[in-house]
Design an enzyme around this catalytic site. Structure first.
Site, PDB file in Angstrom:
ATOM      1  N   ALA A 139       0.623  -1.202  -0.083  1.00  0.00           N
ATOM      2  CA  ALA A 139      -0.117   0.148  -0.012  1.00  0.00           C
ATOM      3  C   ALA A 139       0.752   1.277  -0.103  1.00  0.00           C
ATOM      4  CB  ALA A 139      -0.965  -0.058   1.297  1.00  0.00           C
ATOM      5  N   ASP A 140       1.725   1.327   0.742  1.00  0.00           N
ATOM      6  CA  ASP A 140       2.822   2.535   0.725  1.00  0.00           C
ATOM      7  C   ASP A 140       3.629   2.469  -0.526  1.00  0.00           C
ATOM      8  OD1 ASP A 140       2.624   3.156   3.398  1.00  0.00           O
ATOM      9  OD2 ASP A 140       4.142   2.134   4.295  1.00  0.00           O
ATOM     10  N   LEU A 141       4.072   1.515  -1.038  1.00  0.00           N
ATOM     11  CA  LEU A 141       4.881   1.542  -2.240  1.00  0.00           C
ATOM     12  C   LEU A 141       4.039   2.196  -3.255  1.00  0.00           C
ATOM     13  CD1 LEU A 141       7.127  -1.477  -1.855  1.00  0.00           C
ATOM     14  CD2 LEU A 141       7.802   0.788  -1.481  1.00  0.00           C
TER      15      LEU A 141
END
Length: 399
Positions: free
Chosen positions: A164-166
């Site tokens: 999700a972050d990436l």
């Protein structure tokens, strides 16, 4: 000579954790001039400085750092001076924080109408969850990913990377580049925002379409593709192999190589749809054969028939693979404490432009004096700002 296409753009980085720095990395590796705006912790212990860690070097490279107390009026003034000449600002505060600090888009666009202001949050800038803390694992759960990851019946499983972050960082970088292109015609900046939740749901892709269009609620399919069979992982004599052979010609060729040609005409496996319905039985038939010989043997045989396949590597084996080495995905850079370290670069090659990792991740406040000098501050003025705790030259950056 290869160029760095973003070298004329200035970026202010107020982001933290991973999603925002991922977006910044997409710009800095291609030459953007990045100033990391650190907000210092007092009484920090440099012996425990996170900047020496492998991940910090991975995510924060190619930047300079200035540590500013944004709660001090003089610190805010310095920040606004930086804004006046910046092209891009990236922040990942909770939505209300930027307004409390007086560094929201509407305020800063009065200083620099061409500013592209890019925001990342956990759940969005508005809505009932806007001020909730949002982290990768929380959003993997809420965004549906954990319900479709893992073996059937296993219960929810997180992905092995902070997906999700990436993905949010990559999506934001894409939005920034679109805004830069638009600015060429309009002459105006704009506010871009995305969230971990929105991006994670976007990344559901075919699984979202199965629900939205077909009304199906996808479930865990393990190491096998949820719809196209056979596409998945099978035990071999000495390990595992992964294959993709769902199209008719691929399936026929697979059966011939495995010497189970009777499956080609088996009514349970005649079409992609039939193979999907009878997936468990078919996968068991295939694994019986795959388990009789080594992974290397099957990869050699399947590649002869142009059937997509590959081994299941540990990460050390990934980086040792001859094709991975050929792609030149990493580069060496010198670190004052760790010596020469290897850093993963960009997966894109261009005929006239190149990515470059030319600077290790900065310590918090490492370039405070240098950046203030560029703004026109004299040495005695900088000393005064340091003494009054408006800026800092050595501190731990905040995660």
């Amino acid at each position: 000579m290869l160029s760095q296409p973003l070298s004329s753009y200035k970026v202010l980085d107020l982001s933290r954790v991973r999603a925002g720095p991922t977006a910044v990395r997409q710009l800095s590796d291609w030459g953007a001039q990045v100033i990391k705006i650190d907000m210092p912790k007092d009484n920090s212990n440099d012996d425990n400085d996170e900047t020496d860690t492998s991940d910090y070097q991975n995510i924060q490279r190619n930047k300079r750092s200035i540590a500013i107390n944004l709660k001090h009026s003089d610190g805010l003034h310095i920040f606004k001076q930086l804004v006046s000449t910046a092209d891009i600002l990236i922040e990942s505060f909770r939505p209300d924080v930027k307004y409390r600090l007086g560094i929201d888009y509407e305020t800063l666009r009065q200083i620099n109408p061409q500013l592209i202001y890019a925001s990342i949050s956990g759940f969005g800038q508005t809505g009932p969850y806007k001020n909730r803390p949002g982290y990768d694992q929380i959003v993997q759960g809420m965004g549906g990913l954990m319900s479709i990851t893992g073996l059937p019946g296993q219960g929810p499983v997180r992905a092995g990377i902070p997906i999700a972050d990436l993905s949010t960082g990559l999506i934001l970088a894409n939005g920034i580049l679109i805004a830069l292109l638009e600015r060429h015609s309009s002459g105006q900046g704009q506010w871009i925002e995305t969230s971990l939740l929105a991006t994670q749901i976007f990344m559901l892709d075919l699984q979202a379409a199965r629900y939205l269009v077909d009304g199906q609620i996808p479930i865990q399919a393990g190491n096998h593709h949820p719809t196209t069979i056979p596409t998945g992982t099978f035990r071999t004599l000495d390990g595992h192999i992964t294959i993709a052979a769902s199209e008719q010609i691929e399936f026929r060729n697979l059966c011939k190589i495995l010497n189970i040609e009777s499956l080609i005409t088996n009514p349970d496996y005649l079409t992609i749809e039939k193979r999907s319905i009878n997936r468990e039985k078919l996968n068991m038939e295939l694994e019986k054969i795959f388990s009789t010989k080594s992974t290397d043997y099957w990869i050699n045989e399947l590649n002869k028939a142009n059937i997509a396949c590959g081994p299941i590597y540990h990460i050390n084996e990934t980086f040792a693979d001859p094709q991975v080495k050929h792609l030149q995905l990493t580069t060496q850079i010198e670190h004052p404490k760790r010596g020469s370290i290897e850093i993963l670069g960009q997966p894109i090659t261009m005929s006239r432009s190149q990515w470059l990792i030319h600077r290790i991740a900065p310590r918090c406040g490492e370039h405070t004096r240098e950046i203030l000098n560029e703004l026109g501050y004299k040495t005695n003025e900088i000393d005064d700002l340091i003494n009054r705790h408006v800026v800092y030259v050595s501190c731990l950056s905040v995660k």
